[in-house]
Design an enzyme around this catalytic site. Structure first.
Site, mmCIF file in Angstrom:
data_model
loop_
_atom_site.group_PDB
_atom_site.id
_atom_site.type_symbol
_atom_site.label_atom_id
_atom_site.label_comp_id
_atom_site.label_asym_id
_atom_site.label_seq_id
_atom_site.Cartn_x
_atom_site.Cartn_y
_atom_site.Cartn_z
ATOM 1 N N ASP A 1 0.855 -1.175 0.000
ATOM 2 C CA ASP A 1 0.000 0.000 0.000
ATOM 3 C C ASP A 1 0.902 1.239 0.000
ATOM 4 O O ASP A 1 2.032 1.191 0.513
ATOM 5 C CB ASP A 1 -0.875 -0.020 1.262
ATOM 6 C CG ASP A 1 -1.618 1.284 1.454
ATOM 7 O OD1 ASP A 1 -2.329 1.713 0.528
ATOM 8 O OD2 ASP A 1 -1.469 1.888 2.537
ATOM 9 N N TYR B 1 -0.233 5.086 0.593
ATOM 10 C CA TYR B 1 -0.516 6.170 1.536
ATOM 11 C C TYR B 1 -0.686 5.642 2.961
ATOM 12 O O TYR B 1 -1.610 4.885 3.238
ATOM 13 C CB TYR B 1 -1.767 6.943 1.099
ATOM 14 C CG TYR B 1 -1.631 7.496 -0.309
ATOM 15 C CD1 TYR B 1 -0.752 8.539 -0.573
ATOM 16 C CD2 TYR B 1 -2.352 6.948 -1.368
ATOM 17 C CE1 TYR B 1 -0.606 9.037 -1.872
ATOM 18 C CE2 TYR B 1 -2.216 7.448 -2.657
ATOM 19 C CZ TYR B 1 -1.341 8.483 -2.899
ATOM 20 O OH TYR B 1 -1.199 8.970 -4.177
ATOM 21 N N SER C 1 -2.510 0.746 -4.882
ATOM 22 C CA SER C 1 -2.949 1.927 -4.142
ATOM 23 C C SER C 1 -4.246 2.515 -4.691
ATOM 24 O O SER C 1 -4.578 2.371 -5.875
ATOM 25 C CB SER C 1 -1.843 2.984 -4.214
ATOM 26 O OG SER C 1 -2.290 4.244 -3.779
ATOM 27 N N ASN C 2 -4.941 3.231 -3.809
ATOM 28 C CA ASN C 2 -6.102 4.026 -4.203
ATOM 29 C C ASN C 2 -5.714 5.196 -5.110
ATOM 30 O O ASN C 2 -6.565 5.746 -5.801
ATOM 31 C CB ASN C 2 -6.772 4.622 -2.949
ATOM 32 C CG ASN C 2 -7.782 3.685 -2.304
ATOM 33 O OD1 ASN C 2 -8.266 2.735 -2.932
ATOM 34 N ND2 ASN C 2 -8.115 3.957 -1.050
#
Lengths: 222, 222
Positions: free
Chosen positions: B11, B13, B117-118
């Site tokens: 991931d 953030y 990741s988003n």
């Protein structure tokens, strides 16, 4: 503004019922921590409904609520024995309606009223019975029928399907801005009840009307 | 414990990058409010990803992040002019990696590493380039490919599909407990990086290992 609304559908927790009416009991059990516990409990309860739903999983709102309580107590360093847990959970079946709710529902009886809530069927039935509001509603609709939580569109679809009206003829009433947004995206006519001067979220939708309490609703629906 | 892991997926953030490294800039622009702004900004950013996804809608993470900033400033009563907004948003392209990250990634180069990741593709590319980490990764995977945010399973599916490994052979690394839970539910071998002594959520899954920082990761994957 008078709009053509054939049925009114109410969110339960936070809209008809004050979820933070558990603060007093929390504070009695954990002196000085009642507000913090109640706020975190509620926040986690909502987060878990969103996350579980996105994961494609479902547990009913009673289970979610109890897990959120467990998290909140642990996070705040509060030891929650079985008796305390049972009493706090039981408080969810006896939440206080906001003071204007009974009179507002009485004034709105000319059209069908319904509840549409994340709550499990048992939670909603007991809560509306315990508070004397059950007879006011033609239908008490739970997300449990579709096994996913708000704001998934299939939840909102329960109301027009059950009430036999078009989605655009539904007046949806919620104090939770994210719920109001989900309902607006679905196509309801949305009343956001903003009792606490909350900040609207930036989610690309705005409610059709913003009211300070349910007491203003009768004049808005004619 | 040494486990059979063929690829490591991180991931971004909160895990590789400290989202709260914007506090100093926030504080410079809004003295005394930097921490509150950063915390609320992050909280709303995540909420919006969950809610939008549940509503069946998608906006990329840059747009979501900017909307969350708008909400957070308004809620805190901070006037955010265009220049300030632009600087704060730009800070998201220059977040600080946690101090141990570079050395840990160096030590892990014997197997393929990826980011999942988003973040939008542009955000992730600029951030990894600006911080010199881009060459460490075989793939930088964004939810933008599937137009829904974590923890939806289709996001996690991107990693085994792209890396050519089975989901059980993926070691997934996140500091966000809800992300670790989503990854575990999907079937990854999950390392939760708990730098801040956070309280685990009650979501029915537990990570395979809990580490204090990425520095502990090499000894865990062999």
């Amino acid at each position: 503004m008078t709009v053509r609304i054939k049925a009114l559908v109410f969110d339960a927790y936070g809209t008809l019922y004050n979820v933070h009416s558990v603060i007093a009991l929390c504070d009695q059990r954990f002196p000085g921590q009642g507000n913090a516990l109640s706020q975190l409990w509620r926040q986690k309860q909502l987060e878990y409904t969103w996350l579980k739903s996105l994961m494609g999983e479902y547990e009913d709102f009673w289970v979610i609520t109890e897990k959120a309580l467990t998290y909140a107590c642990r996070h705040l360093g509060l030891t929650c024995d079985e008796g305390t847990r049972a009493r706090l959970m039981d408080a969810y079946l006896h939440l206080q309606p906001y003071p204007e709710v009974e009179e507002a529902l009485e004034a709105l009886q000319s059209r069908p009223l319904a509840v549409l809530s994340n709550g499990s069927p048992r939670m909603l039935l007991e809560l509306t019975r315990n508070t004397g509001l059950e007879p006011r509603f033609k239908a008490i609709l739970s997300v449990d029928e579709v096994k996913i939580f708000k704001p998934h569109p299939s939840v909102y679809q329960l109301a027009p399907a059950r009430l036999g009206v078009d989605r655009h003829e539904v007046g949806f009433v919620s104090s939770n801005y994210w719920d109001a947004v989900g309902a607006k995206a679905f196509g309801f006519h949305v009343f956001w009840i903003n009792r606490s001067n909350a900040t609207p979220d930036e989610m690309g939708y705005t409610p059709d009307a913003v009211l300070r309490s349910l007491a203003e609703l009768p004049q808005h629906v004619g």
